[in-house]
Structure formats: structure tokens, C-alpha cells
Motif scaffolding. Structure first.
Motif, PDB file in Angstrom:
ATOM      1  N   ALA A 206       6.315   8.204  -9.457  1.00  0.00           N
ATOM      2  CA  ALA A 206       7.688   7.874  -8.947  1.00  0.00           C
ATOM      3  C   ALA A 206       7.665   7.534  -7.416  1.00  0.00           C
ATOM      4  N   ALA A 207       6.886   8.386  -6.724  1.00  0.00           N
ATOM      5  CA  ALA A 207       6.926   7.872  -5.384  1.00  0.00           C
ATOM      6  C   ALA A 207       6.386   6.676  -5.021  1.00  0.00           C
ATOM      7  N   ILE A 208       5.164   6.242  -6.000  1.00  0.00           N
ATOM      8  CA  ILE A 208       4.583   4.833  -5.648  1.00  0.00           C
ATOM      9  C   ILE A 208       5.652   3.856  -6.062  1.00  0.00           C
ATOM     10  N   MET A 209       6.291   3.977  -6.915  1.00  0.00           N
ATOM     11  CA  MET A 209       7.530   3.088  -7.480  1.00  0.00           C
ATOM     12  C   MET A 209       8.339   2.875  -6.467  1.00  0.00           C
ATOM     13  N   GLY A 210       8.955   4.243  -5.897  1.00  0.00           N
ATOM     14  CA  GLY A 210      10.045   4.021  -4.799  1.00  0.00           C
ATOM     15  C   GLY A 210       9.389   3.335  -3.519  1.00  0.00           C
ATOM     16  N   LEU A 211       8.295   3.509  -3.063  1.00  0.00           N
ATOM     17  CA  LEU A 211       7.656   2.511  -2.055  1.00  0.00           C
ATOM     18  C   LEU A 211       7.699   1.222  -2.491  1.00  0.00           C
TER      19      LEU A 211
END
Length: 183
Positions: A10-15
Motif C-alpha cells: 500500500a505504501a509503494i502504491m501510494g508513493l
């Protein structure tokens, strides 16, 4: 372990989403910075010259056609002659203008090209940063408008159109000489 993997994904997708959203702003500032400093190599990275030529020709031809119709005032013969000559004049001027130096001069001065004078002088001084207003707007998922307005000419905005060339890559590909106030 599974929660950590989901959180990391999720963090990677958000970034990635933030990077995609911010990338045209970064490219626009790179274009403006390269124009102000006269960095031809930098301009080469930020401008799709064939697409920009095509867009500028279309915009100047449309503007010239409108001006010819307005000035001819019912004289269809004069209007027809103007309509025949205008594209040839515009094409030659645009082909000579759309170079790194020409694009830099246009961006530095924030002057809107006109059919009768599409080429600013290559030694055009930069409009001081404090007298140049910049605004930005998405015009779709793959199009981004950069509007440059001079403090001394608030009604004469230069609207540069940047287009996506990859997930995070944007290039100057057009100009909008008749911006729609609703865009």
C-alpha cells in the motif's frame, strides 16, 4: 508477516500515485528553469519539438483565419486570398522558430505567439520571476497546462501544454492560444 507485506504494498502504491501526480509539476519547473538559463540540452529533454511545431502551426493558422475573417468584413475574395497565404507564412515562421533557443525565448518572455509575429528574438530577456505568475492545471490524465502570465499583461497568458510520455515523463507538446476559461 502478511500485514507487513500488505502495508508495504500500500505504501509503494501510494508513493507511486504521488509521484505520478507530482511529475508534471516537476517537468514544468524543469522546462522553465532550462528556458531561463538557456540550457539547450535541458530543453531537448522537456520539449517534443515535432509535436510542438504541429500544435503551434494549428493554433497560429486558426488565429490567423479568425483575424482574416474579422478584418475582411464581407470581402470574400480578400478573405480567400488571406486564407490561402496564411498557412504558408505561418509554416515557414514556425519551422524557423521551434528550436531550443526559440522555445526558451517564448518561455522566458511569457509572450503569446501571434500570426504576424510568431518569433520572439532569441535574446529576449527573461521576465523577472516576481513579475511572472505561473499556474497549472490537469486537462486530462495525460495532458497538463502550464499558464504563464506577465504582471504587466495579465490578459495575455501563454498556455503551454505538456503531455505524458511515460509514467513519470512529461514533454512540452503544444500551446493553447485560445484557452477556454472553463479548462
Amino acid at each position: 508477516m502478511k500485514k507487513i507485506a500488505i502495508g508495504l504494498a500500500a505504501a509503494i502504491m501510494g508513493l507511486a500515485l504521488v509521484a505520478c501526480f507530482v511529475s508534471p509539476f516537476v517537468a514544468a519547473q524543469g522546462l522553465i528553469r532550462a528556458a531561463r538559463t538557456g540550457d539547450a540540452a535541458g530543453l531537448e529533454r522537456y520539449v517534443d519539438f515535432p509535436a510542438f511545431r504541429t500544435s503551434l502551426k494549428a493554433e497560429l493558422n486558426a488565429r490567423a483565419s479568425q483575424e482574416i475573417r474579422d478584418r475582411a468584413k464581407g470581402d470574400t475574395g480578400l478573405a480567400a486570398l488571406g486564407m490561402l497565404l496564411a498557412p504558408t507564412l505561418v509554416e515557414g515562421a514556425v519551422d524557423g522558430f521551434v528550436t531550443p533557443q526559440g522555445v526558451a525565448a517564448m518561455v522566458r518572455s511569457a509572450e503569446t505567439p501571434k500570426p504576424e509575429k510568431p518569433v520572439p528574438a532569441s535574446d529576449t530577456p527573461a521576465t523577472p520571476k516576481d513579475r511572472l505568475h505561473q499556474s497549472w492545471a490537469y486537462r486530462g490524465i495525460n495532458r497538463f497546462a502550464v499558464t504563464l502570465t506577465r504582471e504587466d499583461r495579465p490578459d495575455d497568458a501563454l498556455v503551454l501544454i505538456m503531455e505524458r510520455r511515460g509514467p513519470l515523463s512529461w514533454k512540452l507538446a503544444g500551446v493553447d492560444l485560445t484557452p477556454d476559461p472553463m479548462d
